[in-house]
Design a protein around this motif. Structure first.
Motif, PDB file in Angstrom:
ATOM      1  N   VAL A   1     -19.740  -8.722 -37.789  1.00  0.00           N
ATOM      2  CA  VAL A   1     -18.878  -7.541 -38.144  1.00  0.00           C
ATOM      3  C   VAL A   1     -18.274  -7.220 -36.941  1.00  0.00           C
ATOM      4  O   VAL A   1     -17.464  -6.361 -36.844  1.00  0.00           O
ATOM      5  N   VAL A   2     -18.474  -7.581 -35.726  1.00  0.00           N
ATOM      6  CA  VAL A   2     -17.831  -7.168 -34.420  1.00  0.00           C
ATOM      7  C   VAL A   2     -16.679  -7.691 -34.422  1.00  0.00           C
ATOM      8  O   VAL A   2     -15.612  -7.505 -33.993  1.00  0.00           O
ATOM      9  N   LEU A   3     -16.720  -9.088 -34.432  1.00  0.00           N
ATOM     10  CA  LEU A   3     -15.304 -10.040 -34.033  1.00  0.00           C
ATOM     11  C   LEU A   3     -14.397  -9.902 -35.044  1.00  0.00           C
ATOM     12  O   LEU A   3     -13.277  -9.997 -34.692  1.00  0.00           O
ATOM     13  N   PRO A   4     -14.667  -9.664 -36.306  1.00  0.00           N
ATOM     14  CA  PRO A   4     -13.520  -9.233 -37.333  1.00  0.00           C
ATOM     15  C   PRO A   4     -12.756  -8.056 -36.888  1.00  0.00           C
ATOM     16  O   PRO A   4     -11.910  -7.997 -37.368  1.00  0.00           O
ATOM     17  N   LEU A   5     -13.460  -7.346 -36.071  1.00  0.00           N
ATOM     18  CA  LEU A   5     -12.786  -6.116 -35.562  1.00  0.00           C
ATOM     19  C   LEU A   5     -11.931  -6.051 -34.294  1.00  0.00           C
ATOM     20  O   LEU A   5     -11.479  -5.203 -33.703  1.00  0.00           O
ATOM     21  N   LEU A   6     -12.234  -7.351 -33.764  1.00  0.00           N
ATOM     22  CA  LEU A   6     -11.468  -7.754 -32.631  1.00  0.00           C
ATOM     23  C   LEU A   6     -10.106  -7.783 -32.528  1.00  0.00           C
ATOM     24  O   LEU A   6      -9.697  -8.959 -33.329  1.00  0.00           O
ATOM     25  N   GLU A   7      -9.242  -7.115 -31.997  1.00  0.00           N
ATOM     26  CA  GLU A   7      -7.837  -7.209 -32.107  1.00  0.00           C
ATOM     27  C   GLU A   7      -7.184  -8.190 -30.867  1.00  0.00           C
ATOM     28  O   GLU A   7      -6.282  -8.887 -30.953  1.00  0.00           O
ATOM     29  N   SER A   8      -7.779  -8.331 -29.769  1.00  0.00           N
ATOM     30  CA  SER A   8      -7.408  -9.171 -28.640  1.00  0.00           C
ATOM     31  C   SER A   8      -7.765 -10.595 -28.951  1.00  0.00           C
ATOM     32  O   SER A   8      -8.697 -11.000 -29.712  1.00  0.00           O
ATOM     33  N   ASP A   9      -7.183 -11.544 -28.101  1.00  0.00           N
ATOM     34  CA  ASP A   9      -7.655 -13.011 -28.301  1.00  0.00           C
ATOM     35  C   ASP A   9      -8.926 -13.259 -27.838  1.00  0.00           C
ATOM     36  O   ASP A   9      -9.143 -13.187 -26.586  1.00  0.00           O
ATOM     37  N   LEU A  10      -9.972 -13.801 -28.599  1.00  0.00           N
ATOM     38  CA  LEU A  10     -11.085 -14.058 -28.219  1.00  0.00           C
ATOM     39  C   LEU A  10     -11.208 -15.184 -27.034  1.00  0.00           C
ATOM     40  O   LEU A  10     -11.906 -14.958 -26.173  1.00  0.00           O
ATOM     41  N   PHE A  11     -10.539 -16.336 -27.231  1.00  0.00           N
ATOM     42  CA  PHE A  11     -10.539 -17.368 -26.252  1.00  0.00           C
ATOM     43  C   PHE A  11     -10.102 -16.680 -24.807  1.00  0.00           C
ATOM     44  O   PHE A  11     -10.840 -16.997 -24.025  1.00  0.00           O
ATOM     45  N   THR A  12      -9.301 -15.813 -24.861  1.00  0.00           N
ATOM     46  CA  THR A  12      -8.823 -15.447 -23.514  1.00  0.00           C
ATOM     47  C   THR A  12      -9.767 -14.447 -22.971  1.00  0.00           C
ATOM     48  O   THR A  12      -9.842 -14.453 -21.767  1.00  0.00           O
ATOM     49  N   ILE A  13     -10.322 -13.595 -23.614  1.00  0.00           N
ATOM     50  CA  ILE A  13     -11.726 -13.123 -23.075  1.00  0.00           C
ATOM     51  C   ILE A  13     -12.827 -13.780 -22.603  1.00  0.00           C
ATOM     52  O   ILE A  13     -13.021 -13.681 -21.392  1.00  0.00           O
ATOM     53  N   LEU A  14     -12.987 -14.858 -23.315  1.00  0.00           N
ATOM     54  CA  LEU A  14     -14.257 -15.906 -22.915  1.00  0.00           C
ATOM     55  C   LEU A  14     -13.879 -16.461 -21.696  1.00  0.00           C
ATOM     56  O   LEU A  14     -14.696 -16.769 -20.865  1.00  0.00           O
ATOM     57  N   GLU A  15     -12.468 -16.872 -21.664  1.00  0.00           N
ATOM     58  CA  GLU A  15     -12.230 -17.632 -20.710  1.00  0.00           C
ATOM     59  C   GLU A  15     -12.148 -16.855 -19.189  1.00  0.00           C
ATOM     60  O   GLU A  15     -12.430 -17.372 -18.305  1.00  0.00           O
TER      61      GLU A  15
END
Ligand code: AMP
Ligand code: GLY
Length: 424
Positions: free
Chosen positions: A295-309
C-alpha cells in the motif's frame, strides 16, 4: 540499468512493479521471485538465502544494482557479500540488520539511547524465565530473540500459557536457536502503526504510514499471520504524532546505530504502538514490511530506483521522496486454513488490472502452463483512491473478481481505520 531483487513474495512484486516505472531501469531479475511475477521480472531459480549463488549471478550477469528485500539474507550478510563483490546494493549490512535479527540487541539499543519502548527483562535460562512468569503481571508478552518467521511473539493471558510458551521456545526449541534467549516485556495498549523509512544511515525519510491486520480472521481474531491486509495512510498517525516519532524514535534510532558503528542504510521499519504515554517501539524490522509495502509504494510519486540508489550511496538528502495524498488498501487473498494447514496447487484466474488497481502475487507456481496457488498468502488486491472508503471498496471489488478454489480473505480490512478517521 540491470537490477536484481532478492526475495519472492508480494512485497517483492510491489517493489519490482515500482522499480519498473523508473525510466532508468531496463531489466529486473527476481531471485527467486514467483511465477506470478513473470510479466514483470526475469525469474532466476536462486533461493533468497543462497548468498554465494546470488553473488555469482550478479557478477556473471553484469548486475548494476541489487535490492535485498527479506530479513533472512539481510541478517545473514547478503549486502556485505554483494558489496564486497563490487555490486551496489540496497539494504542494511549484517551488523545493522541485527536490529531485527536480535530482539535483545534492539531492546538494549533502545535502553542505551532512551528510545521509548516496553519495559522488559531478558532471560537466557528456562528456570529463570519460568520463575519470572510466576510473578510478572498478565498478560505477558514473550518474544524469541531471533528470527522466527513472524511467529516468535506470544501474548500469554495466563501463567500456564506463558510457561508453555517458554518451554516451547527455550527447551523444545520450536524456533531453533532463535529461542535460546527470550525477551519478556510489558504489555502495551493503543493503536498500532507501521512506518517504513528510507535511510542512508544519516538522513531519514519516513514513508506514508500504514496499518497492518495481523490476525487471520475478522475482528482481529484467530492466529497471527504475516499480515492479511493493510491500509495507508494510518488515520491514527497524525502530523503531531509523526513529529513526536521523528524526535523521540526515528532520529534517535538512526543516530544510535551510526554512533555504535552500525550505520543503517536501507528501509527501516518501525512497528509502533501509540500508547497513552506516547508512541513506543514494538519492533524494528530491517526491511520493507509485507503487506505494508503493497500500500505504501503505490502512493510513492518519486522515482523508487533513484531513492534506493541514494540510500546506498549516502546521498538521500539530495533526492525527492514524495507521496501522494491518496489512500490505498490491500486485501490479501490467502489459501483457506492459512497460517496453519492449507492446500495449494489450485488454478488462479486473474482479471485485467483496473486503472488504479494492482495485483501483487505472493505465492504462485506454474503447473502445466497454468498459474496455480503456491503458498499461504497467495496475492494482494490493491486499490488507490481519493478516500479510504473508495480504496477499500475497490480493493474488495478487485479481490472478489479473482478466482481460485480455496480463496479466503478477511472482510474487514480498513474497517477500524475508517472508524478512527471519522472520529478525528
Ligand atoms: P511482532 O511480531 O513483534 O510484530 O508482534 C506481533 C504483535 O504482537 C504486534 O503486532 C502486537 O500486536 C503484539 N505485541 C508485541 N509486543 C507487544 C507489547 N509489548 N504489548 C502489546 N502487544 C504487543
Ligand atoms: N507486516 C509485518 C512485517 O512485515 O513484519
Amino acid at each position: 540499468m540491470k537490477l536484481m531483487v532478492i526475495g519472492g513474495g508480494g512485497r517483492e512484486h510491489a517493489i519490482i512493479r515500482a522499480l519498473k516505472k523508473s525510466p532508468r531501469v531496463d531489466t529486473i531479475y527476481a531471485l527467486p521471485g514467483n511465477a506470478g511475477m513473470e510479466g514483470d521480472a526475469i525469474l532466476v531459480p536462486i533461493g533468497a538465502k543462497d548468498i554465494p549463488a546470488q553473488v555469482d549471478f550478479a557478477k556473471s550477469h553484469g548486475i548494476d544494482f541489487a535490492v535485498v528485500a527479506p530479513d533472512d539474507p539481510l541478517v545473514l550478510g547478503a549486502v556485505d557479500a554483494l558489496t564486497e563483490a563490487g555490486i551496489p546494493c540496497f539494504g542494511p549490512k549484517k551488523n545493522a540488520a541485527m536490529i531485527e535479527g536480535s530482539k535483545v540487541f534492539a531492546k538494549d539499543l533502545m535502553a542505551r539511547h532512551h528510545i521509548p519502548t516496553a519495559a522488559c527483562r531478558v532471560f537466557e535460562t528456562l528456570p529463570e524465565a519460568l520463575a519470572y512468569a510466576e510473578t510478572a503481571p498478565l498478560p505477558q508478552v514473550i518474544k524469541a530473540d531471533g528470527l522466527a518467521l513472524g511467529k516468535g511473539v506470544i501474548i500469554a493471558e495466563t501463567r500456564e500459557d506463558a510457561k508453555k510458551a517458554l518451554h516451547e521456545m527455550m527447551a523444545d526449541k520450536i524456533f531453533g536457536e532463535s529461542g535460546s534467549k527470550v525477551v519478556m516485556e510489558e504489555f502495551l495498549t493503543g493503536p498500532e502503526v507501521s512506518v517504513l523509512a528510507f535511510t542512508d544511515g544519516k538522513t531519514i525519510r519516513p514513508m506514508v504510514s500504514s496499518m497492518d491486520h495481523k490476525r487471520a480472521h475478522d475482528g482481529d481474531t484467530g492466529l497471527n499471520t504475516g499480515g492479511m491486509g493493510t491500509v495507508a495512510p494510518n488515520p491514527y498517525y497524525t502530523p503531531e504524532i509523526a513529529k513526536t516519532c521523528m524526535e523521540t524514535i526515528f532520529r534517535p534510532t538512526i543516530d544510535a546505530m551510526a554512533k555504535e558503528g552500525r550505520p543503517f542504510a536501507g528501509c527501516l521499519y518501525f512497528g509502533l504502538m501509540l500508547t497513552p504515554q506516547g508512541p513506543k517501539v514494538i519492533e524494528y524490522n530491517c526491511r520493507f514490511g509485507d503487506p505494508e509495502t503493497q500500500v505504501v509504494l503505490p502512493l510513492l510519486e518519486s522515482d523508487l530506483f533513484t531513492i534506493l540508489e541514494a540510500c546506498a550511496k549516502g546521498t538521500l538528502d539530495q533526492v525527492d521522496v514524495k507521496f501522494s495524498d491518496k489512500h490505498a488498501c490491500c486485501v490479501i487473498l490467502a489459501s483457506d486454513g492459512y497460517p496453519s494447514h492449507y492446500e495449494k496447487g489450485f488454478p488462479i484466474t486473474l482479471p485485467k488490472e483496473p486503472e488504479h488497481g494492482y495485483i501483487y502475487i505472493a505465492g504462485a507456481a506454474r503447473k502445466d502452463g497454468q498459474l496455480v496457488t503456491g503458498g499461504g498468502r497467495v496475492l494482494g488486491a490493491v486499490a488507490v483512491a481519493d478516500t479510504l472508503q473508495e480504496a477499500i471498496d475497490q480493493a474488495y471489488a478487485l479481490a472478489d473478481s479473482i478466482q481460485f478454489e480455496n480463496a479466503y480473505c478477511r472482510r474487514d480490512i480498513g474497517k477500524r481505520a475508517l472508524a478512527a478517521g471519522k472520529e478525528q
